[in-house]
Structures are given as structure tokens and as C-alpha cells.
Write a protein that holds these residues in place. Structure first.
Motif, short mmCIF file in Angstrom:
data_model
loop_
_atom_site.label_atom_id
_atom_site.label_comp_id
_atom_site.label_asym_id
_atom_site.label_seq_id
_atom_site.Cartn_x
_atom_site.Cartn_y
_atom_site.Cartn_z
N TYR A 125 0.83 -1.22 0.00
CA TYR A 125 0.00 0.00 0.00
C TYR A 125 0.85 1.25 0.00
O TYR A 125 0.49 2.26 -0.62
CB TYR A 125 -0.92 0.01 1.22
CG TYR A 125 -1.91 1.15 1.20
CD1 TYR A 125 -1.63 2.35 1.87
CD2 TYR A 125 -3.10 1.05 0.49
CE1 TYR A 125 -2.52 3.41 1.83
CE2 TYR A 125 -4.00 2.11 0.44
CZ TYR A 125 -3.70 3.28 1.12
OH TYR A 125 -4.58 4.33 1.07
N SER A 126 1.98 1.21 0.68
CA SER A 126 2.83 2.40 0.74
C SER A 126 3.34 2.79 -0.65
O SER A 126 3.63 3.95 -0.91
CB SER A 126 4.03 2.15 1.67
OG SER A 126 4.91 1.21 1.10
N ARG B 192 -0.71 2.76 -3.08
CA ARG B 192 -1.72 3.71 -2.62
C ARG B 192 -3.14 3.34 -3.04
O ARG B 192 -3.99 4.20 -3.26
CB ARG B 192 -1.41 5.15 -3.11
CG ARG B 192 0.00 5.62 -2.86
CD ARG B 192 0.39 5.47 -1.42
NE ARG B 192 -0.37 6.31 -0.51
CZ ARG B 192 -0.33 6.22 0.81
NH1 ARG B 192 0.41 5.30 1.40
NH2 ARG B 192 -1.04 7.03 1.57
N HIS C 27 -6.08 0.14 -2.07
CA HIS C 27 -6.34 -1.08 -1.32
C HIS C 27 -6.45 -2.29 -2.25
O HIS C 27 -5.95 -3.38 -1.94
CB HIS C 27 -7.63 -0.93 -0.49
CG HIS C 27 -7.45 0.00 0.68
ND1 HIS C 27 -6.81 -0.39 1.84
CD2 HIS C 27 -7.81 1.29 0.85
CE1 HIS C 27 -6.78 0.63 2.69
NE2 HIS C 27 -7.39 1.67 2.12
#
Lengths: 202, 188
Positions: free
Chosen positions: B37-38, B41, B43
Motif C-alpha cells: 500500500y505504501s 496507494r 487497497h
């Protein structure tokens, strides 16, 4: 005064640092949807089953593809070979090229004798001439292929001495006809049980 | 006792590879997800990347029992998967829309005034844009360092550099972000 300004800058810097810490802490602070482990495990089990499945169907696909390729190669239309029927046919003996012909002065016409031909049996090499095999022939060479050496030699000869070429052709045809008749008579007499005259003479 | 110590060490080796993998999924799936996710960005993309990470673990020839530090090893795979997907997305020029995946849940809370929530969201979006604009060399260590489960040593192992380099790059990235954030907020 300068110290106060520096202190203010430092404080502002610390505030921004703190603010950035808070923001960055939230940057990746996310949680997945509930049940992620279960979904991952289910997916891995499917992958495992697919990997362990017998590979027969893969072989079947490969065999079908190979068979399709073979059929494609076999059924692919090939260019037809066009047979060019040349005006020059082979002799009845299947001979090609210059042949040796035994001629006697009697077999040649009087015109030929008048030209001062040598007496006695002689061997002369004559090129293959058109033999009447009964098949239709064309008046000119049909193919786009270049003439062979023999064909070129024949053309030159015919151009240079047309009458002589015609006489020779007729003589040749006569000789061949006589040979054919002799062979047929030998065959007939052999069937009947008695030898032919030609064999006796020889 | 020596014998019990030896048996205790041997017990994990006797477990099947499947059990080890299941254990790894239970303990590290959230970490893998956050790493993904980092970078991505999203889900949806992060979950796909998580699935792909564990599929690669399944297909790899490395036996889990032979791996000394599962967390570092897994973080490196997850990082690579996320970066590859990010590059593919950039090649396809995918534009990330303001997804409804991150609803403004804080607005529901009666304790936090609505305008503050909106202001907070604006700053977060601004920060995201500034981080995305950082050079790759600085962005990677910075975003991984924001994950609470990861130390600088583990970040270094994931991106394939030294801990000192990671610290230096994170410091430099923070300096840039601070300056740009301050400038942007002062303009408003």
C-alpha cells in the motif's frame, strides 16, 4: 534579537518536524479488509492444485497443436510443375544426343550423292531430329528455358543447310521405320517358333 | 538440557513446508499489505500485490526452513512486487482517481470538527503528491520507514542498501518534504 529570531525558527522547525512525523505515521497506517489471510491461503491452495494437476490435458493440447501444424504443412497448396513439351522428341530407342547412324550410299538420295558424299559405309553423327511419334507437337520451342547445346547446334545446322537437314531427317525416319519392322517380324517369327531372316544373316 | 534444546530446534524443521507458509501468512500478511500500500496507494492493488507476493514465495525454490529472517526476506519480495506493479501502472498511464476506499470516517466522529477533518485530508493529499514527486532513491526508504513494523535495518534489507544509506536518504527526504509542505501551506 537575533537569538529570539533563531529560537522562533527552531521552534517553527520543530513544529513542522512534529507535524511531518504525524503525517508520515498515518501514511502507511492502513489495515487490509478483514479476512486477508483466508483469501491468501485460498488463492495459494488453488495455485497448488493447478500446479499438481496431472499434465495430461497439456499434452493433449500440445498433440493437437502438433497435428494441426502437420496437416497445415501437408495441405498447403504447392506450386504445380508445368511440363513443357518440347518440339524435339526422343527417338524410339530412347536415345538422346548425337547418334551414330550406319548409312549406305543406296539409302541416300541421288541429290546427296551428287554433292560428293563419300562412298561406302560410313558412320556419321547426326543430331536427333524430329521423329513422328504420333503426338502433337508445336512448331516452336514452347518453354522459356534457354536452348541446350544440342538444340542450338541443331538450329544452326538447319539454318545453314535446310535441304540437307530435311533429307537427313527423312533418311533417319526411313531407317527407324525399317528397324521397327524388322523387330516386329522377329518377334512374330519367334512366337511362331522359327528364327527370322535377319538373325540368319548375322 | 542439551537434548531438549536440540529437539526444540529440530521441531520447526520437521514441520511441513505448507505449515510454515501458513504460519508466515498469518504473521506477516499485514506487513506485506502495508508495504504494498505504501507504494501503490490503493487497497485493491495492495491486496493483489499481497497475493502475488505469497504466490512467489510458494513457487520459489527457497525452502522456508532455510531462511534465517523471514520478515526481511518477505519484505524484500513484497517491495519488489509493489515496485514492479507501480512501474506497470505508470507505463499504462493509469490515473489514480480519488477512490472511495478512504472515506472520511473521521467526519463521523462528533469530537472532531468537520472543517478540521477536511483540512487534514487536504494536507494528507498534498503530502502524497509531494512524496510521489520525490526521486525514487529517496521515496522508497522514506515510505518504508513510515511502516511501524519496519526498522531501518529491515528497510535497508528490503531496498537492497545499507542502514546508513537509508537513514541518510530518509533524512534528506524529510528535509525536502518539510520545506515544500511549509511553502505550500503558507501560500494558502
Amino acid at each position: 534579537m537575533i537569538d529570539m529570531a533563531d529560537d522562533k525558527d527552531n521552534q517553527r522547525h520543530k513544529d513542522w518536524d512534529h507535524e511531518l512525523d504525524l503525517l508520515l505515521a498515518n501514511y502507511s497506517a492502513v489495515d487490509p479488509r478483514p479476512g486477508l489471510e483466508g483469501r491468501v491461503l485460498a488463492n495459494l491452495r488453488r495455485e497448488q492444485e493447478f500446479h499438481d494437476r496431472p499434465t495430461m490435458w497439456r499434452w493433449a493440447v500440445a498433440v493437437c497443436v502438433a497435428a494441426a501444424m502437420v496437416l497445415f504443412v501437408l495441405l498447403w497448396p504447392r506450386p504445380k510443375v508445368v511440363e513443357h513439351k518440347a518440339a524435339v522428341h526422343q527417338t524410339s530407342g530412347g536415345q538422346q544426343g548425337p547418334t551414330q547412324v550406319q548409312t549406305t550410299p543406296q539409302e541416300l538420295g541421288p541429290e546427296r550423292l551428287a554433292q560428293g558424299s563419300k562412298s561406302g559405309a560410313r558412320t556419321r553423327r547426326v543430331p536427333n531430329v524430329v521423329a513422328n511419334t504420333g503426338h502433337p507437337h508445336l512448331d516452336q520451342f514452347p518453354s522459356a528455358q534457354p536452348l541446350s547445346d544440342q538444340e542450338r547446334a541443331l538450329l544452326d545446322y538447319v539454318r545453314r543447310s535446310r535441304e540437307e537437314a530435311v533429307l537427313l531427317a527423312r533418311a533417319r525416319m526411313e531407317v527407324l521405320r525399317r528397324d521397327r519392322e524388322e523387330e516386329e517380324s522377329i518377334v512374330r517369327q519367334t512366337d511362331l517358333g522359327s528364327p527370322g531372316p535377319g538373325l540368319q544373316d548375322q | 538440557m542439551a537434548g531438549e534444546a536440540i529437539l526444540g530446534e529440530a521441531a520447526p524443521l520437521a514441520r511441513s513446508e505448507d505449515e510454515a507458509l501458513e504460519e508466515l501468512i498469518r504473521t506477516c500478511s499485514r506487513l506485506v499489505y502495508r508495504i504494498a500500500y505504501s507504494v501503490l496507494r490503493s487497497h485493491h492493488d495492495a491486496e493483489d500485490a499481497t497475493q502475488e507476493t505469497f504466490v512467489r514465495v510458494l513457487r520459489s525454490n527457497t525452502r522456508l526452513a532455510s531462511v534465517t529472517d523471514h520478515k526481511k526476506w518477505l519484505a524484500r519480495i513484497a517491495w519488489r512486487v509493489a515496485v514492479e506493479r507501480s512501474k506497470q501502472q505508470r507505463r499504462r498511464h493509469e490515473i489514480a482517481l480519488d477512490s472511495p476506499e478512504n472515506p472520511v470516517e473521521e467526519a463521523i466522529s462528533p469530537d472532531v470538527p468537520g472543517d478540521q477533518v477536511v483540512h487534514r485530508k487536504e494536507i494528507e493529499m498534498l503530502l502524497e503528491g509531494l512524496i510521489a514527486a520525490l526521486p525514487d532513491k529517496l521515496r522508497g526508504p522514506l515510505v518504508l520507514s513510515t511502516i511501524e513494523e519496519m526498522s531501518f535495518e529491515e528497510v535497508a534489507a528490503a531496498v537492497g542498501t545499507t542502514e546508513a544509506a537509508v537513514r541518510s536518504r530518509v533524512f534528506r527526504a524529510r528535509q525536502i518534504l518539510q520545506g515544500k509542505l511549509a511553502a505550500a501551506l503558507q501560500k494558502r
